[in-house]
Scaffold this motif. Structure first.
Motif, PDB file in Angstrom:
ATOM      1  N   ILE A   1      25.961  70.141  74.142  1.00 37.68           N
ATOM      2  CA  ILE A   1      25.312  68.869  73.758  1.00 37.68           C
ATOM      3  C   ILE A   1      26.116  67.689  74.256  1.00 37.68           C
ATOM      4  CG2 ILE A   1      24.701  67.425  71.784  1.00 37.68           C
ATOM      5  CD1 ILE A   1      23.926  69.949  70.281  1.00 37.68           C
ATOM      6  N   ARG A   2      27.449  67.727  74.066  1.00 39.15           N
ATOM      7  CA  ARG A   2      28.273  66.604  74.526  1.00 39.15           C
ATOM      8  C   ARG A   2      28.155  66.427  76.030  1.00 39.15           C
ATOM      9  NH1 ARG A   2      32.775  68.342  72.882  1.00 39.15           N
ATOM     10  NH2 ARG A   2      32.902  67.189  70.906  1.00 39.15           N
ATOM     11  N   LYS A   3      28.096  67.540  76.756  1.00 41.89           N
ATOM     12  CA  LYS A   3      27.997  67.439  78.205  1.00 41.89           C
ATOM     13  C   LYS A   3      26.645  66.884  78.634  1.00 41.89           C
ATOM     14  CE  LYS A   3      28.690  70.193  82.407  1.00 41.89           C
ATOM     15  NZ  LYS A   3      29.009  71.533  82.944  1.00 41.89           N
ATOM     16  N   ARG A   4      25.580  67.254  77.932  1.00 43.02           N
ATOM     17  CA  ARG A   4      24.242  66.795  78.315  1.00 43.02           C
ATOM     18  C   ARG A   4      23.999  65.345  77.902  1.00 43.02           C
ATOM     19  NH1 ARG A   4      20.466  70.828  79.366  1.00 43.02           N
ATOM     20  NH2 ARG A   4      19.081  69.053  79.806  1.00 43.02           N
ATOM     21  N   LEU A   5      24.515  64.941  76.731  1.00 46.65           N
ATOM     22  CA  LEU A   5      24.254  63.581  76.239  1.00 46.65           C
ATOM     23  C   LEU A   5      25.361  62.602  76.572  1.00 46.65           C
ATOM     24  CD1 LEU A   5      22.778  64.351  72.687  1.00 46.65           C
ATOM     25  CD2 LEU A   5      21.547  63.883  74.815  1.00 46.65           C
ATOM     26  N   GLY A   6      26.539  63.095  76.879  1.00 49.20           N
ATOM     27  CA  GLY A   6      27.650  62.214  77.191  1.00 49.20           C
ATOM     28  C   GLY A   6      28.388  61.708  75.975  1.00 49.20           C
ATOM     29  N   GLU A   7      27.911  62.067  74.759  1.00 47.47           N
ATOM     30  CA  GLU A   7      28.587  61.647  73.541  1.00 47.47           C
ATOM     31  C   GLU A   7      28.307  62.697  72.452  1.00 47.47           C
ATOM     32  OE1 GLU A   7      26.926  58.004  72.226  1.00 47.47           O
ATOM     33  OE2 GLU A   7      24.875  58.769  72.143  1.00 47.47           O
ATOM     34  N   PRO A   8      29.226  62.835  71.465  1.00 43.66           N
ATOM     35  CA  PRO A   8      28.987  63.814  70.394  1.00 43.66           C
ATOM     36  C   PRO A   8      27.999  63.287  69.379  1.00 43.66           C
ATOM     37  CG  PRO A   8      31.067  62.667  70.038  1.00 43.66           C
ATOM     38  CD  PRO A   8      30.546  62.181  71.366  1.00 43.66           C
TER      39      PRO A   8
ATOM     40  N   LEU B   1      18.214  71.229  72.245  1.00 44.74           N
ATOM     41  CA  LEU B   1      18.569  70.200  71.268  1.00 44.74           C
ATOM     42  C   LEU B   1      18.878  68.873  71.954  1.00 44.74           C
ATOM     43  CD1 LEU B   1      20.871  71.929  68.595  1.00 44.74           C
ATOM     44  CD2 LEU B   1      18.607  70.918  68.256  1.00 44.74           C
ATOM     45  N   ALA B   2      19.663  68.950  73.031  1.00 41.60           N
ATOM     46  CA  ALA B   2      20.016  67.719  73.745  1.00 41.60           C
ATOM     47  C   ALA B   2      18.774  67.017  74.282  1.00 41.60           C
ATOM     48  CB  ALA B   2      20.984  68.063  74.873  1.00 41.60           C
ATOM     49  N   ASP B   3      17.853  67.777  74.846  1.00 41.65           N
ATOM     50  CA  ASP B   3      16.611  67.171  75.351  1.00 41.65           C
ATOM     51  C   ASP B   3      15.803  66.553  74.206  1.00 41.65           C
ATOM     52  OD1 ASP B   3      17.299  67.958  77.889  1.00 41.65           O
ATOM     53  OD2 ASP B   3      16.108  69.811  77.827  1.00 41.65           O
ATOM     54  N   THR B   4      15.797  67.232  73.047  1.00 42.56           N
ATOM     55  CA  THR B   4      15.052  66.695  71.895  1.00 42.56           C
ATOM     56  C   THR B   4      15.637  65.373  71.449  1.00 42.56           C
ATOM     57  OG1 THR B   4      14.476  68.923  71.172  1.00 42.56           O
ATOM     58  CG2 THR B   4      14.354  67.180  69.520  1.00 42.56           C
ATOM     59  N   VAL B   5      16.983  65.296  71.349  1.00 42.86           N
ATOM     60  CA  VAL B   5      17.638  64.060  70.922  1.00 42.86           C
ATOM     61  C   VAL B   5      17.353  62.944  71.925  1.00 42.86           C
ATOM     62  CG1 VAL B   5      19.873  62.945  70.519  1.00 42.86           C
ATOM     63  CG2 VAL B   5      19.413  65.225  69.597  1.00 42.86           C
ATOM     64  N   ARG B   6      17.383  63.254  73.210  1.00 49.50           N
ATOM     65  CA  ARG B   6      17.153  62.234  74.231  1.00 49.50           C
ATOM     66  C   ARG B   6      15.725  61.676  74.124  1.00 49.50           C
ATOM     67  NH1 ARG B   6      18.373  65.079  78.258  1.00 49.50           N
ATOM     68  NH2 ARG B   6      20.550  64.400  78.499  1.00 49.50           N
ATOM     69  N   LEU B   7      14.739  62.537  73.904  1.00 47.12           N
ATOM     70  CA  LEU B   7      13.353  62.080  73.792  1.00 47.12           C
ATOM     71  C   LEU B   7      13.150  61.244  72.530  1.00 47.12           C
ATOM     72  CD1 LEU B   7      11.394  65.286  74.925  1.00 47.12           C
ATOM     73  CD2 LEU B   7      11.630  63.133  76.182  1.00 47.12           C
TER      74      LEU B   7
END
Length: 485
Positions: free
Chosen positions: A126-133, A67-73
């Motif tokens: 997710i918070r750890k991967r993106l740095g924000e909730p 999920l985190a990778d999807t949001v980042r892309l």
């Protein structure tokens, strides 16, 4: 057959099975064990929930990372066409993404991630991967077994590599809402089938059930100890009313019951003492009129009448003395001591020989017997006197098997009729037919006193006709004294 009758028969059948313990100890243990075990069954859902979450842990971490990778892309896509291309490229059969036209209302069962253990794990990754909730709603998270079915906790027991099914609704900052369904595996990890079942049944149920039963046995035994002491005290009170009072200790209810028991014992002692004093007073008061009657008897002119009245007066005095003697003989007023039965029997036999009777003693007791010396001697003396009176001689046999001492006093008399042998002969003032030689008989209280003293020692007294060559060859009086060691 009516329904009520069938129910009654079923209850009777269950009663015959004796599944329900017959003792208070067994019932309390069963109640405690069943209650604790039922509580364990109810709280086992916590264990299942914990293992369910543990099974979902690896799939949830993989899903959250994806999920985190999807949001980042998606955040880096320059326009809507690029975002749609990313969604199309990332989607597959096990990871399905779909744009929502507007912010969806909360789906049935949807809840914030923080309200679900698996949701907390996804949110943390997710918070750890993106740095924000980000705004994520967890709609569903459950385990799927190897065959692809959702069977709840049953999937934990027979699947080597269960997977996790997830359904979330996620808001991509500045772009809109995504509906995501995914199935993630265990990253190659697997469990042996049946291992979880064995682990659960052995550690959670078997070991705990054994521990609960052991605890219940100990706790109930401790709780019933006062009741056991009451039972022992009541039994010993029947044998010796002058026993030591019951110790007053333990919980308040036990102390109150002990004090009541001791008060009852003291009331019985006082009642018997008053009865003895009453009989002693009656015996004393009767002496004066009996003495006057003797004087008036001696003044009668007819010798035959004088002799008959003398006999009647002698019988009256003997009856009064015997009654008082019986009351005093049954009462236990001495402390329990260790009695040398062999020395006591030899002393009684020696006294009988000195009086001109043939008395023999065979066998010995291994150890002394706990009892009341004066009363036991009286019991044996009465039995020996009966044997000599009705059989002219006596043979005393002593048998000791370590658990009890049997003393058999045998005579060579005519025996006792079967209809009187068991109970009637022990009744007060019951006397057998007079002997043909006119020898004086007893008062009919000797066996009554002897059996009462035997009961006070926790023993028994049994009379048996001895058969030799097809005929009655005498009477055996068997006194059994148990050991309290």
């Amino acid at each position: 057959m009516s329904r009520a009758h069938r129910v009654h028969r079923a209850l009777r059948a269950l009663a015959r099975l004796r599944a329900w313990p017959d003792t208070l100890f067994g019932r309390l243990v069963a109640i405690l064990a069943a209650g604790m075990f039922a509580g364990q069954l109810l709280t086992s859902t916590i264990w299942f929930d914990t293992h369910d979450n543990r099974t979902l842990e690896i799939p949830a971490r993989l899903f959250a990372s994806r999920l985190a990778d999807t949001v980042r892309l998606l955040e880096r896509a320059p326009d809507a066409a690029a975002r749609d291309a990313v969604v199309a490229r990332l989607g597959d059969a096990r990871y399905q993404l779909q744009w929502l036209a507007a912010a969806p209302p909360p789906a049935p069962g949807a809840r914030p991630l923080a309200q679900h253990a698996t949701g907390e794990l996804i949110e943390g990754v997710i918070r750890k991967r993106l740095g924000e909730p980000i705004d994520v709603r967890l709609v569903e998270a459950q385990v799927r077994d190897d065959s692809g079915r959702h069977r709840g906790i049953l999937s934990l027991f027979d699947s080597r590599m269960p997977t996790g099914d997830f359904h979330v609704q996620l808001r991509v900052p500045g772009q809109g809402w995504l509906d995501i369904r995914s199935n993630e595996g265990q990253a190659g990890m697997h469990t042996e089938r049946g291992t979880l079942v064995l682990d659960y049944l052995l550690r959670i149920y078997l070991i705990r059930f054994v521990a609960i039963c052991a605890l219940a046995l100990i706790a109930v035994r401790l709780a019933l100890n006062p009741l056991h002491r009451f039972a022992v005290a009541a039994e010993s009170l029947g044998r010796n009313i002058y026993r030591a009072p019951l110790p007053v200790g333990g919980p308040r209810e036990v102390r109150r019951a002990a004090r009541s028991f001791n008060a009852m014992q003291q009331q019985l002692i006082d009642s018997f003492a008053a009865r003895t004093r009453f009989l002693s007073a009656v015996s004393h008061d009767l002496r004066s009129p009996l003495t006057r009657l003797r004087l008036r008897t001696e003044m009668l002119p007819d010798p035959a009448w004088r002799e008959r009245l003398r006999g009647d007066l002698d019988d009256m005095e003997a009856m009064v003395r015997a009654t008082l003697d019986a009351v005093q003989g049954i009462e236990i007023t001495e402390a329990r001591q260790r009695i040398d039965v062999d020395s006591m029997l030899e002393g009684l036999a020696l006294d009988a020989r000195e009086a001109g009777h043939r008395v023999s003693v065979e066998g010995t007791a291994r150890l002394p017997v706990a009892g009341f010396p004066r009363n036991l001697k009286r019991c044996l003396q009465n039995l020996l006197d009966n044997a000599i009176r009705h059989g002219n001689e006596a043979a005393i046999g002593v048998h000791d098997d370590g658990r009890r001492v049997r003393i058999v006093i045998a005579d060579r008399g005519p025996g006792i009729a079967d209809d009187a042998l068991r109970e009637r002969v022990f009744e007060p003032y019951f006397r057998l037919a007079p002997k043909a030689d006119g020898a004086p008989g007893g008062t009919g209280l000797g066996l009554t006193i002897a059996r009462s003293i035997a009961a006070a020692h926790g023993g028994t007294l049994v009379l048996t006709n001895r058969i030799e060559a097809g005929r009655i060859a005498g009477l055996d009086a068997e006194l059994t004294l148990p050991r309290d060691d």
